[in-house]
Structures are given as structure tokens and as C-alpha cells.
Design a protein around this motif. Structure first.
Motif, PDB file in Angstrom:
ATOM      1  N   LYS A  29     -27.362  25.533 152.085  1.00  0.00           N
ATOM      2  CA  LYS A  29     -26.389  25.507 150.990  1.00  0.00           C
ATOM      3  C   LYS A  29     -26.975  24.769 149.808  1.00  0.00           C
ATOM      4  O   LYS A  29     -27.722  23.810 149.969  1.00  0.00           O
ATOM      5  CB  LYS A  29     -25.092  24.832 151.422  1.00  0.00           C
ATOM      6  CG  LYS A  29     -24.336  25.630 152.453  1.00  0.00           C
ATOM      7  CD  LYS A  29     -22.985  25.042 152.736  1.00  0.00           C
ATOM      8  CE  LYS A  29     -22.258  25.906 153.763  1.00  0.00           C
ATOM      9  NZ  LYS A  29     -20.881  25.525 153.916  1.00  0.00           N
ATOM     10  N   ARG A  30     -26.624  25.221 148.614  1.00  0.00           N
ATOM     11  CA  ARG A  30     -26.988  24.553 147.365  1.00  0.00           C
ATOM     12  C   ARG A  30     -25.707  24.295 146.597  1.00  0.00           C
ATOM     13  O   ARG A  30     -24.833  25.153 146.526  1.00  0.00           O
ATOM     14  CB  ARG A  30     -27.904  25.428 146.496  1.00  0.00           C
ATOM     15  CG  ARG A  30     -29.197  25.818 147.130  1.00  0.00           C
ATOM     16  CD  ARG A  30     -30.230  24.714 146.982  1.00  0.00           C
ATOM     17  NE  ARG A  30     -31.431  25.032 147.712  1.00  0.00           N
ATOM     18  CZ  ARG A  30     -32.488  25.654 147.217  1.00  0.00           C
ATOM     19  NH1 ARG A  30     -32.495  26.034 145.973  1.00  0.00           N
ATOM     20  NH2 ARG A  30     -33.534  25.873 147.963  1.00  0.00           N
ATOM     21  N   LYS A  31     -25.600  23.115 146.030  1.00  0.00           N
ATOM     22  CA  LYS A  31     -24.395  22.728 145.300  1.00  0.00           C
ATOM     23  C   LYS A  31     -24.821  22.267 143.908  1.00  0.00           C
ATOM     24  O   LYS A  31     -25.709  21.432 143.784  1.00  0.00           O
ATOM     25  CB  LYS A  31     -23.706  21.591 146.049  1.00  0.00           C
ATOM     26  CG  LYS A  31     -22.442  21.081 145.433  1.00  0.00           C
ATOM     27  CD  LYS A  31     -21.838  19.982 146.311  1.00  0.00           C
ATOM     28  CE  LYS A  31     -20.608  19.386 145.690  1.00  0.00           C
ATOM     29  NZ  LYS A  31     -20.023  18.328 146.514  1.00  0.00           N
ATOM     30  N   ILE A  32     -24.208  22.849 142.880  1.00  0.00           N
ATOM     31  CA  ILE A  32     -24.521  22.433 141.521  1.00  0.00           C
ATOM     32  C   ILE A  32     -23.237  22.219 140.741  1.00  0.00           C
ATOM     33  O   ILE A  32     -22.222  22.867 140.990  1.00  0.00           O
ATOM     34  CB  ILE A  32     -25.415  23.444 140.769  1.00  0.00           C
ATOM     35  CG1 ILE A  32     -24.708  24.772 140.577  1.00  0.00           C
ATOM     36  CG2 ILE A  32     -26.744  23.626 141.455  1.00  0.00           C
ATOM     37  CD1 ILE A  32     -25.342  25.646 139.532  1.00  0.00           C
ATOM     38  N   LYS A  33     -23.300  21.288 139.796  1.00  0.00           N
ATOM     39  CA  LYS A  33     -22.170  21.043 138.910  1.00  0.00           C
ATOM     40  C   LYS A  33     -22.274  22.020 137.752  1.00  0.00           C
ATOM     41  O   LYS A  33     -23.328  22.158 137.133  1.00  0.00           O
ATOM     42  CB  LYS A  33     -22.199  19.602 138.392  1.00  0.00           C
ATOM     43  CG  LYS A  33     -21.007  19.246 137.558  1.00  0.00           C
ATOM     44  CD  LYS A  33     -21.019  17.783 137.184  1.00  0.00           C
ATOM     45  CE  LYS A  33     -19.785  17.449 136.368  1.00  0.00           C
ATOM     46  NZ  LYS A  33     -19.728  16.042 136.013  1.00  0.00           N
ATOM     47  N   ILE A  34     -21.185  22.719 137.459  1.00  0.00           N
ATOM     48  CA  ILE A  34     -21.168  23.706 136.398  1.00  0.00           C
ATOM     49  C   ILE A  34     -20.765  23.043 135.086  1.00  0.00           C
ATOM     50  O   ILE A  34     -19.788  22.306 135.036  1.00  0.00           O
ATOM     51  CB  ILE A  34     -20.189  24.849 136.723  1.00  0.00           C
ATOM     52  CG1 ILE A  34     -20.639  25.559 137.992  1.00  0.00           C
ATOM     53  CG2 ILE A  34     -20.101  25.822 135.565  1.00  0.00           C
ATOM     54  CD1 ILE A  34     -19.709  26.634 138.438  1.00  0.00           C
ATOM     55  N   GLU A  35     -21.549  23.307 134.070  1.00  0.00           N
ATOM     56  CA  GLU A  35     -21.269  22.779 132.747  1.00  0.00           C
ATOM     57  C   GLU A  35     -20.642  23.872 131.897  1.00  0.00           C
ATOM     58  O   GLU A  35     -20.852  25.059 132.146  1.00  0.00           O
ATOM     59  CB  GLU A  35     -22.564  22.276 132.122  1.00  0.00           C
ATOM     60  CG  GLU A  35     -23.207  21.156 132.929  1.00  0.00           C
ATOM     61  CD  GLU A  35     -24.657  20.925 132.568  1.00  0.00           C
ATOM     62  OE1 GLU A  35     -25.111  21.476 131.545  1.00  0.00           O
ATOM     63  OE2 GLU A  35     -25.326  20.208 133.315  1.00  0.00           O
TER      64      GLU A  35
END
Length: 51
Positions: free
Chosen positions: A14-20
Motif C-alpha cells: 500500500k502507498r498513502k499520500i496526502k492530496i493537495e
């Protein structure tokens, strides 16, 4: 509130990123270091910053 996208990849990781604000899907994939063909599932999570 912040938005986070969780990518489940075909290999099970899994990859988790904060969306801007204003990010395109291509921007998200570049930030996560993956390609569209790597993705098995995508999930958008809205987190409450107050917690």
C-alpha cells in the motif's frame, strides 16, 4: 480536514499520500512513485485534523 489517497498495489503493498489542492491523478502517481498499471485499488480518505 485533509484528504489522503491510499493505493493498494497489485503486489499487495500500500502507498498513502496526502492530496493537495489542484493535484491531478498523474501528479498523485508521480508523488507516490507508481504507474496506473501498478494499481489494484484506490481509496480516498478524509481525515479530521482536529484529532
Amino acid at each position: 480536514m485533509s484528504k489522503v489517497r491510499i493505493y493498494t498495489l497489485r503486489d499487495g503493498t500500500k502507498r498513502k499520500i496526502k492530496i493537495e489542492e489542484g493535484m491531478t491523478l498523474q501528479d498523485e502517481l508521480k508523488k507516490a512513485g507508481i504507474t496506473e498499471s501498478d494499481i489494484f485499488q484506490m481509496q480516498l480518505v478524509i481525515e479530521d485534523d482536529k484529532m
